[in-house]
Design a protein around this motif. Structure first.
Motif, PDB file in Angstrom:
ATOM      1  N   ALA A  40       0.827  -1.211   0.000  1.00 16.31           N
ATOM      2  CA  ALA A  40       0.000   0.000   0.000  1.00 16.31           C
ATOM      3  C   ALA A  40       0.855   1.252   0.000  1.00 16.31           C
ATOM      4  CB  ALA A  40      -0.937  -0.008   1.206  1.00 16.31           C
ATOM      5  N   ASP A  41       1.943   1.235   0.751  1.00 17.98           N
ATOM      6  CA  ASP A  41       2.842   2.401   0.764  1.00 17.98           C
ATOM      7  C   ASP A  41       3.393   2.676  -0.625  1.00 17.98           C
ATOM      8  OD1 ASP A  41       2.465   2.819   3.450  1.00 17.98           O
ATOM      9  OD2 ASP A  41       4.353   1.883   4.076  1.00 17.98           O
ATOM     10  N   ARG A  42       3.775   1.612  -1.341  1.00 14.95           N
ATOM     11  CA  ARG A  42       4.315   1.801  -2.697  1.00 14.95           C
ATOM     12  C   ARG A  42       3.250   2.353  -3.629  1.00 14.95           C
ATOM     13  NH1 ARG A  42       4.536  -1.141  -7.467  1.00 14.95           N
ATOM     14  NH2 ARG A  42       3.491  -2.954  -6.541  1.00 14.95           N
ATOM     15  N   VAL A  43       2.042   1.796  -3.560  1.00 10.46           N
ATOM     16  CA  VAL A  43       0.959   2.263  -4.426  1.00 10.46           C
ATOM     17  C   VAL A  43       0.610   3.712  -4.112  1.00 10.46           C
ATOM     18  CG1 VAL A  43      -1.477   1.949  -5.004  1.00 10.46           C
ATOM     19  CG2 VAL A  43       0.019  -0.048  -4.788  1.00 10.46           C
TER      20      VAL A  43
ATOM     21  N   THR B   2      -8.242  -6.891   2.126  1.00  9.20           N
ATOM     22  CA  THR B   2      -9.154  -5.776   2.383  1.00  9.20           C
ATOM     23  C   THR B   2      -8.444  -4.676   3.169  1.00  9.20           C
ATOM     24  OG1 THR B   2     -10.053  -6.691   4.455  1.00  9.20           O
ATOM     25  CG2 THR B   2     -11.128  -7.336   2.400  1.00  9.20           C
ATOM     26  N   ARG B   3      -7.498  -5.051   3.983  1.00 12.13           N
ATOM     27  CA  ARG B   3      -6.701  -4.033   4.693  1.00 12.13           C
ATOM     28  C   ARG B   3      -5.863  -3.238   3.699  1.00 12.13           C
ATOM     29  NH1 ARG B   3      -1.796  -4.853   9.099  1.00 12.13           N
ATOM     30  NH2 ARG B   3      -1.847  -2.723   9.928  1.00 12.13           N
ATOM     31  N   PHE B   4      -5.247  -3.930   2.750  1.00  9.13           N
ATOM     32  CA  PHE B   4      -4.507  -3.231   1.700  1.00  9.13           C
ATOM     33  C   PHE B   4      -5.407  -2.226   0.988  1.00  9.13           C
ATOM     34  CE2 PHE B   4      -4.177  -3.176  -2.935  1.00  9.13           C
ATOM     35  CZ  PHE B   4      -2.973  -2.490  -3.104  1.00  9.13           C
ATOM     36  N   ALA B   5      -6.620  -2.656   0.619  1.00 10.69           N
ATOM     37  CA  ALA B   5      -7.543  -1.759  -0.087  1.00 10.69           C
ATOM     38  C   ALA B   5      -7.875  -0.539   0.759  1.00 10.69           C
ATOM     39  CB  ALA B   5      -8.814  -2.518  -0.468  1.00 10.69           C
TER      40      ALA B   5
ATOM     41  N   VAL C 235      -4.908   1.935   0.898  1.00 14.37           N
ATOM     42  CA  VAL C 235      -4.750   2.688  -0.350  1.00 14.37           C
ATOM     43  C   VAL C 235      -5.875   3.708  -0.505  1.00 14.37           C
ATOM     44  CG1 VAL C 235      -4.740   2.484  -2.874  1.00 14.37           C
ATOM     45  CG2 VAL C 235      -3.456   0.852  -1.498  1.00 14.37           C
ATOM     46  N   GLY C 236      -7.029   3.410   0.090  1.00  8.13           N
ATOM     47  CA  GLY C 236      -8.178   4.307  -0.039  1.00  8.13           C
ATOM     48  C   GLY C 236      -9.180   3.865  -1.074  1.00  8.13           C
ATOM     49  N   CYS C 237      -9.103   2.598  -1.503  1.00  8.43           N
ATOM     50  CA  CYS C 237     -10.079   2.079  -2.452  1.00  8.43           C
ATOM     51  C   CYS C 237     -11.432   1.933  -1.747  1.00  8.43           C
ATOM     52  CB  CYS C 237      -9.649   0.713  -2.990  1.00  8.43           C
ATOM     53  SG  CYS C 237      -8.152   0.732  -3.987  1.00  8.43           S
ATOM     54  N   PRO C 238     -12.483   2.496  -2.286  1.00  5.06           N
ATOM     55  CA  PRO C 238     -13.787   2.383  -1.633  1.00  5.06           C
ATOM     56  C   PRO C 238     -14.419   1.005  -1.777  1.00  5.06           C
ATOM     57  CG  PRO C 238     -13.994   3.601  -3.678  1.00  5.06           C
ATOM     58  CD  PRO C 238     -12.528   3.377  -3.462  1.00  5.06           C
ATOM     59  N   SER C 239     -13.948   0.228  -2.765  1.00  3.35           N
ATOM     60  CA  SER C 239     -14.543  -1.087  -2.996  1.00  3.35           C
ATOM     61  C   SER C 239     -13.499  -2.052  -3.524  1.00  3.35           C
ATOM     62  CB  SER C 239     -15.720  -1.000  -3.976  1.00  3.35           C
ATOM     63  OG  SER C 239     -15.293  -0.493  -5.233  1.00  3.35           O
TER      64      SER C 239
END
Length: 232
Positions: A62-65, A107-110, A113-117
């Motif tokens: 997530a940090d990289r993304v 789901t934690r990764f999402a 990153v801030g992905c809503p879904s």
């Protein structure tokens, strides 16, 4: 890609439309096309983020993304997963358990990153089980996966397609009613190709959180604007 999850209509581009290009390159193309939102390809095959790695190392990935999207000035859209290489309703309980084990940290990764879904495909029809037994197992698994997603404040969507337990618009609607909190990532071309009408697909709008916009016809699932049969 279109999303209404932030309360407004947003158009974006999909990183997985650019095959195996690194995320930096795919994101830069999407930004140069004028989009401000990117759907992230987090699935096996020619996409940008390996779901196994994102599940095993959610914070680092997530940090990289986030660094890449921040540098290019893009907002995250949907986390496009499909599955972990096996259908979510696999007959083997061990395979299903492994999917659940990987899905929770994904789901934690999402969320990080801030992905809503986050999007999965709904499972397949197993022979000789038939549709109903395969469907029932998919419902069982999606209910558990949906709870994991909600625990991390991420919505769970499925992209209904063929072959699957929800390739008919009526079955797709039934699936959303049977799995609390489940939404759709709706791609008309998955229904136009096997012969469903646009009006039949539009009955799924109440369940749709996210859209993939591309042309299609009964001759081919994906085509250009001249070849397509539905209104975009």
């Amino acid at each position: 890609m279109e999303s209404a999850l932030r309360g407004i209509h947003e158009d974006g581009g999909c990183s997985f439309a650019f095959g195996p290009k690194p995320l930096e390159e795919a994101a830069q193309i999407i930004r140069e096309l004028g989009f401000q939102v990117i759907d992230l390809g987090v699935c096996l095959g020619n996409t940008q983020i390996n779901p196994y790695e994102a599940a095993e190392r959610p914070i680092a990935v997530a940090d990289r993304v986030n660094r890449i999207l921040g540098e290019i000035d893009l907002l995250p859209g949907e986390c496009f997963v499909l599955d972990f290489g096996q259908p979510i309703n696999h007959p083997d309980p061990g395979v299903r358990s492994e999917t659940r084990r990987r899905f929770k940290p994904l789901t934690r990764f999402a969320r990080l990153v801030g992905c809503p879904s986050l999007m999965l495909i709904p499972g397949v029809v197993h022979q000789p089980w038939g549709l109903q037994a395969s469907y029932d197992l998919a419902v069982q698994e999606l209910r558990q996966l949906g709870e994991m997603a909600e625990d991390n404040a991420v919505h769970l969507n499925v992209e209904v397609c063929e072959p699957s337990v929800a390739q008919d618009p009526q079955d797709a609607a039934r699936l959303c009613r049977d799995v609390p909190g489940l939404g759709l990532t709706l791609d008309y071309s998955h229904f136009i190709d096997p012969g469903y009408s646009q009006s039949e697909v539009e009955t799924l709008h109440p369940f749709a959180r996210h859209f993939h916009a591309r042309q299609g016809s009964t001759k081919q699932e994906s085509g250009n604007r001249r070849e397509g049969q539905h209104r975009l």
